[in-house]
Design an enzyme around this catalytic site. Structure first.
Site, PDB file in Angstrom:
ATOM      1  N   ASP A 159       0.839  -1.204   0.000  1.00  0.00           N
ATOM      2  CA  ASP A 159       0.000   0.000   0.000  1.00  0.00           C
ATOM      3  C   ASP A 159       0.870   1.249   0.000  1.00  0.00           C
ATOM      4  O   ASP A 159       0.550   2.241  -0.686  1.00  0.00           O
ATOM      5  CB  ASP A 159      -0.907   0.013   1.232  1.00  0.00           C
ATOM      6  CG  ASP A 159      -1.807  -1.202   1.295  1.00  0.00           C
ATOM      7  OD1 ASP A 159      -2.170  -1.719   0.219  1.00  0.00           O
ATOM      8  OD2 ASP A 159      -2.126  -1.641   2.405  1.00  0.00           O
TER       9      ASP A 159
ATOM     10  N   ARG B  48       9.356  -0.525  10.287  1.00  0.00           N
ATOM     11  CA  ARG B  48       8.576  -0.212  11.495  1.00  0.00           C
ATOM     12  C   ARG B  48       7.331  -1.099  11.554  1.00  0.00           C
ATOM     13  O   ARG B  48       6.875  -1.606  10.533  1.00  0.00           O
ATOM     14  CB  ARG B  48       8.131   1.259  11.469  1.00  0.00           C
ATOM     15  CG  ARG B  48       9.276   2.237  11.600  1.00  0.00           C
ATOM     16  CD  ARG B  48       8.763   3.634  11.943  1.00  0.00           C
ATOM     17  NE  ARG B  48       8.119   4.316  10.842  1.00  0.00           N
ATOM     18  CZ  ARG B  48       8.633   5.387  10.220  1.00  0.00           C
ATOM     19  NH1 ARG B  48       9.806   5.855  10.561  1.00  0.00           N
ATOM     20  NH2 ARG B  48       7.968   5.973   9.250  1.00  0.00           N
TER      21      ARG B  48
ATOM     22  N   GLY C 148       3.315  -2.120  12.079  1.00  0.00           N
ATOM     23  CA  GLY C 148       2.004  -1.560  11.778  1.00  0.00           C
ATOM     24  C   GLY C 148       1.902  -1.066  10.354  1.00  0.00           C
ATOM     25  O   GLY C 148       2.914  -0.928   9.653  1.00  0.00           O
TER      26      GLY C 148
END
Ligand code: RIB
Length: 285
Positions: free
Chosen positions: A232, A265, A267
């Site tokens: 995304d 990172r 999430g």
């Protein structure tokens, strides 16, 4: 110049595990967190953080998760053109392994109610220079938006599903990973129905193809923490770069950097880099 992303928003319920469980197996997590996510929301966030004037068209529930996603979009500089649905905000159950790989189950919730585009939504889509979509909302809405668009239409065919000819005929650029490309009949076939194709190859980079050219964009090696949302981030940064009138190969290089930064990172939304981080990145960092 402006970008409109039409798509999903989810709150991600993320369990860290040593490895993804096999069918019938129970494993204990080593950590749990909730993050803003959803392919559409992630892509809109990535486009805005990469510098594009970005509007997100979607549907959230009248609940705390919906409020959280709205705030997340606004904080990242996205204009939310978001309906409030009677269904709950979408959620995604995600397991992330120590290797950074993940497995995801999406509960569509409000995303499934994004049907029958409103005049305001149609007007935003029609006026955008670029429209980016994915496949976590009803397919009829994706088709309708692609037909309304007067700017370039970029489709990220994720999660994979069969695509009707009337949709592919309205797509200017298709972005898929290797599995999605194979599911849709392979790159050579796809280039008979869309004018340009980007196949993302994970850590190996991406292939940029038209009917007459193929360019290999190499991957960038980084320490992987979590690959959730990397595709995304790639798509959002790609349309932001195209919106700056960069050539497709150059835009894919920019998107590859953004995507590599995002896997360092944990999430989805929290890991999406800012424009400053993308511009400041050097492969040896
Ligand atoms: O592509 C990653 C996203 O897929 C997650 O944020 C999850 O919500 C699912 O939509």
């Amino acid at each position: 110049m402006s970008v409109v992303i039409v798509g999903s928003g989810n709150v991600d319920l993320v369990s860290q595990v040593e490895r993804i469980p096999s069918p019938g197996e129970t494993v204990l997590s080593t950590g749990f967190a909730t993050h803003a996510g959803g392919k559409g929301n992630n892509q809109a966030t990535a486009a805005a953080r990469a510098g594009a004037t970005t509007t997100f068209v979607g549907a959230f529930g009248d609940d705390d998760n919906g409020a959280r996603l709205r705030a997340s979009l606004t904080d990242s500089g996205v204009r939310p053109l978001v309906r409030t649905s009677t269904e709950p905000t979408g959620t995604a159950m995600i397991t992330v392994a120590t290797s950074g790989e993940n497995a995801i189950v999406v509960n569509a919730g409000a995303n499934a109610t994004l049907t029958d585009l409103t005049p305001a939504e149609r007007s935003a889509i029609a006026g955008a220079d670029l429209v980016l979509m994915q496949l976590e909302i009803p397919l009829d809405t994706v088709i309708a938006a692609a037909k309304i668009a007067s700017g370039r239409v970029v489709l990220n065919a994720a999660p994979a599903r069969s695509l009707p000819e009337e949709l592919l005929a309205a797509v200017d650029l298709l972005v898929v990973n290797e599995h999605e490309a194979a599911f849709l009949g392979g790159s050579d076939h796809l280039l008979t129905v869309v004018p340009a194709l980007v196949v993302t190859l994970g850590a190996k980079g991406a292939l940029v193809r038209t009917s007459s050219t193929t360019t290999e964009v190499p991957g960038i090696t980084v320490d992987v923490v979590d690959t959730t949302g990397a595709g995304d981030t790639f798509c959002g940064a790609l349309v932001a770069a195209l919106d700056e009138r960069r050539q497709l190969d150059d835009a894919v290089r920019f998107a590859t950097v953004a995507s590599a930064l995002s896997v360092r990172r944990a999430g989805a939304v929290p890991a999406i880099p800012t424009r400053e981080e993308i511009d400041d990145f050097h492969p040896d960092d």
